[in-house]
Scaffold this motif. Structure first.
Motif, short mmCIF file in Angstrom:
data_model
loop_
_atom_site.label_atom_id
_atom_site.label_comp_id
_atom_site.label_asym_id
_atom_site.label_seq_id
_atom_site.Cartn_x
_atom_site.Cartn_y
_atom_site.Cartn_z
N ASP B 48 -7.41 7.83 -25.30
CA ASP B 48 -8.04 9.05 -24.96
C ASP B 48 -8.59 8.67 -23.32
N ILE B 49 -7.78 8.37 -22.69
CA ILE B 49 -7.99 8.06 -21.19
C ILE B 49 -8.58 9.58 -20.41
N ASN B 50 -9.57 9.50 -19.69
CA ASN B 50 -10.23 10.18 -19.07
C ASN B 50 -10.69 10.63 -17.85
N MET B 51 -9.66 10.91 -16.68
CA MET B 51 -10.50 10.14 -15.48
C MET B 51 -10.21 11.13 -14.55
N ASP B 52 -10.69 11.08 -13.70
CA ASP B 52 -10.49 11.99 -12.18
C ASP B 52 -10.78 10.92 -11.04
N ILE B 53 -9.47 11.50 -10.35
CA ILE B 53 -9.45 10.30 -8.83
C ILE B 53 -9.45 11.21 -7.70
N ALA B 54 -10.69 11.24 -6.62
CA ALA B 54 -10.95 12.03 -5.55
C ALA B 54 -10.02 11.69 -4.33
N GLU B 55 -9.16 12.44 -3.98
CA GLU B 55 -8.76 12.47 -2.27
C GLU B 55 -9.51 11.25 -1.44
N HIS B 56 -8.37 10.61 -0.83
CA HIS B 56 -8.94 9.74 -0.56
C HIS B 56 -10.56 9.18 -0.06
N LYS B 57 -10.23 8.53 -1.44
CA LYS B 57 -11.01 7.52 -1.85
C LYS B 57 -10.78 6.46 -2.34
N ILE B 114 3.97 9.09 -4.59
CA ILE B 114 2.86 8.34 -4.86
C ILE B 114 3.73 6.64 -5.32
N GLY B 115 3.12 5.83 -3.99
CA GLY B 115 4.00 4.65 -3.60
C GLY B 115 2.97 3.22 -4.61
N MET B 116 3.77 2.03 -4.74
CA MET B 116 3.14 1.27 -5.34
C MET B 116 3.66 -0.01 -4.49
N VAL B 117 2.98 -0.89 -4.25
CA VAL B 117 2.33 -2.07 -3.92
C VAL B 117 2.23 -3.58 -4.77
N PHE B 118 2.99 -4.60 -4.91
CA PHE B 118 2.86 -4.92 -6.37
C PHE B 118 2.48 -6.31 -6.09
N GLN B 119 1.55 -6.76 -7.01
CA GLN B 119 0.51 -7.91 -7.15
C GLN B 119 1.57 -9.03 -6.51
N LEU B 220 -7.22 2.88 5.26
CA LEU B 220 -6.36 3.19 5.13
C LEU B 220 -7.12 4.71 4.07
N LYS B 221 -8.25 4.82 4.21
CA LYS B 221 -8.35 5.42 2.94
C LYS B 221 -8.45 7.18 4.17
N ASN B 222 -8.44 6.74 4.95
CA ASN B 222 -8.54 8.43 5.57
C ASN B 222 -7.84 9.35 5.34
N ASP B 223 -6.22 8.27 5.27
CA ASP B 223 -4.79 8.45 5.31
C ASP B 223 -3.85 9.02 3.82
N TYR B 224 -5.07 7.77 3.16
CA TYR B 224 -4.64 7.64 1.92
C TYR B 224 -5.39 8.15 0.90
N THR B 225 -4.90 8.76 0.06
CA THR B 225 -5.70 8.16 -1.76
C THR B 225 -4.72 6.52 -2.27
N ILE B 226 -6.23 6.23 -3.01
CA ILE B 226 -5.85 4.51 -3.25
C ILE B 226 -6.33 4.29 -4.39
N VAL B 227 -5.57 3.74 -4.91
CA VAL B 227 -6.21 2.87 -6.72
C VAL B 227 -5.90 2.12 -6.43
N ILE B 228 -6.99 0.38 -6.72
CA ILE B 228 -6.78 -0.14 -6.76
C ILE B 228 -6.61 -1.48 -8.26
N VAL B 229 -5.87 -2.29 -8.89
CA VAL B 229 -6.54 -2.96 -9.98
C VAL B 229 -6.30 -4.51 -9.19
N THR B 230 -7.75 -4.64 -9.89
CA THR B 230 -8.07 -6.31 -9.53
C THR B 230 -8.90 -6.66 -10.50
#
Ligand SMILES: Nc1ncnc2c1ncn2[C@@H]1O[C@H](COP(=O)(O)OP(=O)(O)OP(=O)(O)O)[C@@H](O)[C@H]1O
Ligand SMILES: [Mg+2]
Lengths: 224, 278
Positions: B48-57, B114-119, B220-230
């Motif tokens: 039951d995941i509910n989440m909004d991901i904002a642009e350029h954040k 929606i590109g991906m960069v791996f560990q 990069l966040k000026n041009d992209y929206t970034i989601v990072i797992v850390t």
């Protein structure tokens, strides 16, 4: 390597400087109000205190945020501790200046004449120069300046004792002026406290620059 | 209208409700995940995941190992399609109002956006130049000037240009770990994505290389929206604008990063970020 968030440290630093300048200004104005018997100046000191308080709150918030988010170490971390402590001292300087301004208003409202201000102007000058130099040692990162300030605190203490004696004598001479001279004694004490805060700040800056306790260093020096 | 929705709408007819609602709702986040349940076979991994991901954040996913961070990240560009047992039981993922699991959406097209960069950085055993333009080659682009331009722009964008501009024809594998990771970011940028998903991009890097990647993310966040797992909470604190904390497949709390690290709402979040977990 400079990181993007290091700008946030610069913001803390510059807010501390701004606070310092305002604190010096209000101590200066407090003396001027007293010397020139000027109600408007006294009021401006009292009003200005809110701004000083607000900067302290802001610095506290910035420091809490930086520590929570940036994992600062070493000098960066010391800067943040010093910012919290020194801004507290500066806030107290603002409070003392406000208290001087309020007492000045009381004296002016009583319409009493009085004989001189004793050594109060000299004290004020000394206290303010200590405060300015404490800030200078912070800006220029010179621990020697901080080191020298400490001695001058003794001179201020001596002037305060002189004032006390003089005002008590004046009270004895003319008991109808007890209220005025009692205010003078408090005012003198306030300037003495401003010098104490300047001393604290110089110790804090010394710690920032050397990570050593200035009190300890001076103890060692007097031993040898 | 963003590139993602333009591309996707080639697949979806213009009169679908998703497109209509886009006109109406201007404040919609770039990515919206709603009521999302996900399983690997019988094992439910997200609840039951509910989440909004904002642009350029920059949005960070944090939480203990196995809590579902990578799973959710992979759901955002349908990387999980490649896993046989993967099932979406409920809910949806929308990008600019388009349901990315709609059968008319082309997953390959989506992954370009929606590109991906791996560990673990994974340059191909080819030259630096070829690594960057790999995606363009696959698209059949041959024009030398366009390829040159892309290589320079993306390597600059990934803050690697100065270090490699004189040896573009040496192997990508000859670079240091941190340089390889930036090469992979450049490669992801080359196909013109709008979103970059990064799964522990710094976990194999030393502090200096990590700092460089973090600086890059900040740029990069000026041009992209970034989601990072850390796994590095300090990293989440340093680079992200929003942080989401997961535990056992549940999204426990998501908020502005300041808020999460200074006064989280949930006790579990506080216990985790202050190292008092378990
Ligand atoms: N391909 C797969 N097939 C089956 N189960 C999987 C698969 N990938 C992940 N899982 C399971 O799904 C759950 C979530 O895994 P996921 O990799 O998303 O966690 P994570 O939060 O990224 O962990 P880590 O921090 O260790 O990378 C785990 O219980 C894991 O065992
Ligand atoms: Mg993972």
């Amino acid at each position: 390597m400079e990181r993007y968030f290091h700008e946030e440290l610069e913001a803390v630093r510059s807010h501390l400087m701004e606070m310092g300048e305002r604190a010096v200004e209000s101590a200066n104005l407090a003396l001027r109000a007293l010397e020139q018997r000027d109600l408007d100046i006294a009021d401006s000191v009292i009003e200005g205190d809110d701004i000083i308080d607000a900067i302290e709150t802001r610095i506290d918030e910035e420091v809490a945020r930086y520590i929570s988010l940036r994992a600062p170490v070493a000098k960066d971390l010391r800067l943040l501790f010093v910012a919290v402590k020194a801004s507290h001292d500066l806030e107290r300087v603002g409070d003392e200046a406000t208290s001087i301004a309020k007492r000045t208003k009381k004296i002016l409202a009583s319409n009493e004449t009085y004989r001189g201000l004793g050594r109060v102007p000299d004290m004020c000058e000394l206290a303010i120069s200590m405060l300015k130099e404490a800030l200078l040692s912070f800006i220029q990162e010179e621990e020697d300046i901080a080191h020298q300030i400490i001695r001058r605190d003794k001179e201020v203490d001596a002037l305060n004792r002189e004032n006390f004696k003089e005002f008590v004598e004046l009270m004895k001479d003319d008991p109808s002026k007890v209220d005025v001279y009692a205010e003078m004694i408090f005012i003198s004490k306030s300037f003495e406290r401003i010098a104490d805060h300047a001393k604290n700040i110089s110790e804090e800056v010394y710690f920032l620059l050397t990570s050593q306790s200035l009190k300890q260093v001076i103890k060692e020096e007097t031993k040898s | 209208m963003s590139l993602v929705s333009l591309r996707l709408q080639k697949e979806i007819k213009m009169d679908t409700p998703a497109v209509d609602s886009q006109r109406v709702d201007r404040n919609r986040p770039l990515i919206r995940i709603s009521d999302f349940d996900f399983s690997y076979g019988d094992k439910q991994a997200l609840f039951d995941i509910n989440m909004d991901i904002a642009e350029h954040k920059v949005t960070a996913f944090i939480g203990p190992s196995g809590c579902g961070k990578s799973t959710l990240l992979r759901c955002l560009n349908r990387m999980n399609d490649l896993i046989e047992s993967a099932r979406i039981n409920r809910g949806k993922v929308e990008v600019n109002g388009v349901d990315i699991y709609d059968e008319r959406v082309d997953a390959t097209e989506l992954r370009k956006r929606i590109g991906m960069v791996f560990q673990k950085s994974n340059p191909f055993p080819k030259s630096i130049y070829e690594n960057v333009i790999y995606g363009l080659r696959i698209q059949g682009i041959k024009k030398k000037s366009q390829l040159d331009e892309t290589v320079e722009r993306c390597l600059k964008g990934a803050a690697l240009w100065e270090e490699v501009k004189d040896r573009l024809d040496t192997s990508g594998l000859s670079l240091s770990g941190g340089q390889q990771q930036r090469l992979c970011i450049a490669r992801a940028m080359a196909v013109g994505p709008e979103v970059l998903l990064m799964d522990e991009p710094c976990s194999a890097l030393d502090p200096v290389a990590t700092a460089k990647i973090e600086e890059l993310i900040h740029e990069l966040k000026n041009d992209y929206t970034i989601v990072i797992v850390t796994h590095n909470m300090q990293q989440a604190a340093r680079v992200s604008d929003q942080t989401a904390f997961f535990y056992m497949g549940n999204l426990i709390e998501m908020n502005a990063t300041d808020q999460i690290f200074m006064s989280p709402d949930k006790e579990q979040t506080e216990a985790y970020i202050s190292g008092r977990f378990g």
